[in-house]
Design an enzyme around this catalytic site. Structure first.
Site, PDB file in Angstrom:
ATOM      1  N   LYS A  93      -0.960   2.507 -10.874  1.00  0.00           N
ATOM      2  CA  LYS A  93      -2.041   3.144  -9.879  1.00  0.00           C
ATOM      3  C   LYS A  93      -2.502   4.437 -10.517  1.00  0.00           C
ATOM      4  O   LYS A  93      -2.006   5.262 -11.018  1.00  0.00           O
ATOM      5  CB  LYS A  93      -1.180   3.323  -8.551  1.00  0.00           C
ATOM      6  N   SER A 168      -2.526   1.439   0.218  1.00  0.00           N
ATOM      7  CA  SER A 168      -3.825   1.846  -0.766  1.00  0.00           C
ATOM      8  C   SER A 168      -3.480   1.161  -2.225  1.00  0.00           C
ATOM      9  O   SER A 168      -4.435   1.605  -2.906  1.00  0.00           O
ATOM     10  CB  SER A 168      -3.619   3.569  -0.690  1.00  0.00           C
ATOM     11  N   SER A 192       2.041   1.280   1.576  1.00  0.00           N
ATOM     12  CA  SER A 192       0.840   1.184   0.364  1.00  0.00           C
ATOM     13  C   SER A 192       1.292   0.104  -0.613  1.00  0.00           C
ATOM     14  O   SER A 192       0.567  -0.091  -1.547  1.00  0.00           O
ATOM     15  CB  SER A 192       0.405   2.433   0.094  1.00  0.00           C
TER      16      SER A 192
HETATM   17  N1  GLN Z   1      -2.015   2.843   5.159  1.00  0.00           N
HETATM   18  C1  GLN Z   1      -0.926   4.164   5.391  1.00  0.00           C
HETATM   19  C2  GLN Z   1      -1.889   5.537   5.211  1.00  0.00           C
HETATM   20  O1  GLN Z   1      -3.199   5.398   5.469  1.00  0.00           O
HETATM   21  C3  GLN Z   1      -0.106   4.275   4.249  1.00  0.00           C
HETATM   22  C4  GLN Z   1      -0.726   4.614   3.051  1.00  0.00           C
HETATM   23  C5  GLN Z   1       0.415   4.734   1.898  1.00  0.00           C
HETATM   24  O2  GLN Z   1       1.444   4.170   2.064  1.00  0.00           O
HETATM   25  N2  GLN Z   1      -0.021   5.673   1.067  1.00  0.00           N
HETATM   26  O3  GLN Z   1      -1.400   6.502   5.451  1.00  0.00           O
END
Ligand code: GLN
Length: 522
Positions: A93, A168, A192
């Protein structure tokens, strides 16, 4: 050789290399070409990558000794983990710092930024023999559930290119699902890793908070952020995790995992008590029917394998998890992102603004942050700053912390009577690009089932548990259907440091479910 190589899981590829049946350099070139083709195709491809390696790296590891001060621990861990990663290339990532590749966290703010050191998780995997193949696309600073909030354009879901891959860590999940990388590293703050794994039909594991060093991960919400694997199967997830965990002197919140991570071998679930929380379907439930059907089929399979499924457990505060998370995570983000001021990293509006230079320091800060951050990141910074401001701190941040404690207590109570907790990973399947961008709360709801485990710091895994038959898939050009059904994820969570138990149960279920993880290969 291509079809046979593509069919190999990472563990199989590493075994083949170890046995002298596969050449590590050829494997790297094979995946490098596939990844590079996707990168060059941009939005005509899946847009999984923000950077792809030019050539196979030389012998890995020489610089790691300089950059990872916990070297002796690392060596011990690798010896005890048994097998090495033997050259199986790794997609990482974007938000992991890598000294030889740009690390931009999906943001204009860090466009082109190459850090002077490598994140511990990446360094450990590289030292164990997994060379860096590519950096993957993500929501900006990991804020999002669809990878649409990336400064590098959205990643598309390989099952249906009109849909999102989740987020994400969407680039990592889509790359593994599409066979553009054998496996990938992601991060999970509120879901994410697990949510994109679910939407792309791959395995995603969020370890116990502290198991994997956060050193070198560009921070979103430090009390929640955890690195973890996105893989084709559960064995690969265990293999990657075994080489990542451990205390790191560079991250004070990292812990020595009390157990070695073993490769899972369970085929049955005899005696395993699996709880399904009563709060699964609160009033006004938004679980899609196709997801519910797949989930119940997976529970029935678990019973056939010998598990006792208990639907009497309760996590009474879990429904408040999302509200608490969307105070706490933005609060931490507003503080973490204060460092992007145009002085220390990346973009500086004074030198890049086409209009005219900044007039003074404050003007430079303001313009840099205005130009560098996307809409969602700005929204989070404002939410977080508000929640932390004097006068509101107790009402928002203080209360959210109390909810967090209550949720952790709920899990502790539940784990007194069950070994594992099962939920769908996400209430729905992959949604259409653009479908939820105008309504942040509908996007945030994707994390309804994943956020409570993040707040409690406990491990959770998502495995594919079937295809929802509710939706037709669009063909490559969005025109004709290329089949029906989109992947659904099953989430299993366990107490802190129960990764081995979790991986074993997931492994037994994975065998019984027999999901084809190569079906979306491009
Ligand atoms: N979708 C969640 C957010 O927008 C989780 C994101 C994540 O785990 N980095 O914060």
């Amino acid at each position: 050789m291509s079809a046979e190589v593509l069919a190999l899981s990472a563990a199989q590829a590493s075994a083949a290399i170890g046995a002298g049946e596969l050449d590590a350099g050829e494997l790297f070139s094979f995946y490098r070409e596939r990844a590079e083709a996707d990168r060059e195709a941009g939005q005509e491809g899946l847009n999984c990558f923000t950077w792809v390696a030019r050539e196979a790296p030389g012998k890995a590891g020489t610089r790691v000794r300089e950059t990872v001060p916990h070297w002796p621990d690392t060596v011990r861990m690798h010896e005890s983990a048994g097998s090495s990663l033997a050259g199986v290339p790794l997609a990482v990532k974007d938000l992991f710092c890598t000294e030889d590749a740009p690390s931009q966290s999906g943001s204009r703010m860090l466009e082109g930024y190459t850090p002077p050191y490598t994140a511990s998780a990446v360094a450990r995997l590289r030292e164990a023999g997994a060379p860096l193949l590519a950096k993957t696309n993500q929501d900006e600073f990991a804020m999002g559930s669809s990878t649409e909030n990336s400064a590098f354009g959205p990643t598309l879901n390989p099952w249906d290119r009109t849909r999102v891959p989740g987020g994400s860590s969407g680039g990592s999940a889509a790359a593994v699902a599409a066979g553009l990388a054998p496996w990938a590293l992601g991060t999970d703050t509120g879901g994410s890793i697990r949510q994109p794994a679910s939407l792309c039909g791959v395995v995603g594991l969020k370890p116990t908070y502290g198991s994997v060093s956060r050193y070198g991960m560009i921070a979103f919400a430090s009390s929640l952020d955890q690195a973890g694997p996105l893989t084709r199967d559960v064995t690969d997830a265990a293999l990657m995790l075994a080489h990542m965990i451990g205390r790191d002197a560079c991250d004070a919140t990292s812990l020595a995992h009390p157990q070695q991570i073993a490769l899972p071998s369970a085929e049955r679930l005899d005696g395993v008590r699996i709880g399904v929380p009563a709060e699964l379907e609160p009033e006004g439930s938004s679980i899609e029917d196709g997801v519910r059907r797949c989930f119940h089929r997976a529970l029935a399979l678990a019973e056939e394998l010998g598990a006792q499924v208990n639907t009497d457990i309760s996590l009474p505060h879990a429904p408040y998890g999302l509200s608490a998370y969307y105070i706490l995570a933005p609060a931490e983000a507003s503080s973490n992102l204060a460092r992007f001021d145009g002085v220390r990293y990346g973009l500086r509006a004074a030198s890049s603004s086409k209009v005219e230079g900044a007039t003074d320091l404050l003007d430079m800060y303001t313009r840099t942050r205005h130009d560098g951050f996307g809409r969602e990141v700005k929204r989070r910074i404002m939410l977080g700053t508000y929640a932390l401001s004097s006068g509101y701190y107790e009402a928002y941040y203080g209360r959210a912390q109390k909810v967090r404690t209550k949720i952790a207590e709920d899990f502790a109570t539940a784990f007194a009577s069950v070994d594992l907790i099962a939920t769908p990973t996400s209430p729905g399947v992959a949604f259409a690009l653009g479908e939820k961008t105008a309504d942040p709360w509908s996007m945030y709801l994707s994390d309804y089932f994943t956020v409570p485990m993040s707040l409690a710091g406990i491990p959770a895994i998502s495995i594919p548990c079937g295809l929802s038959d509710e939706h037709a898939r669009a063909g490559a050009n969005g025109a004709e259907a290329n089949g029906s059904g989109l992947p659904v994820g099953l989430q299993l969570a366990g107490p802190a440091f129960s990764e081995n138990k979790l991986l074993d149960a997931a492994h037994a279920l994975e065998r019984a479910i027999a999901f084809d993880s190569t079906a979306a290969h491009v």
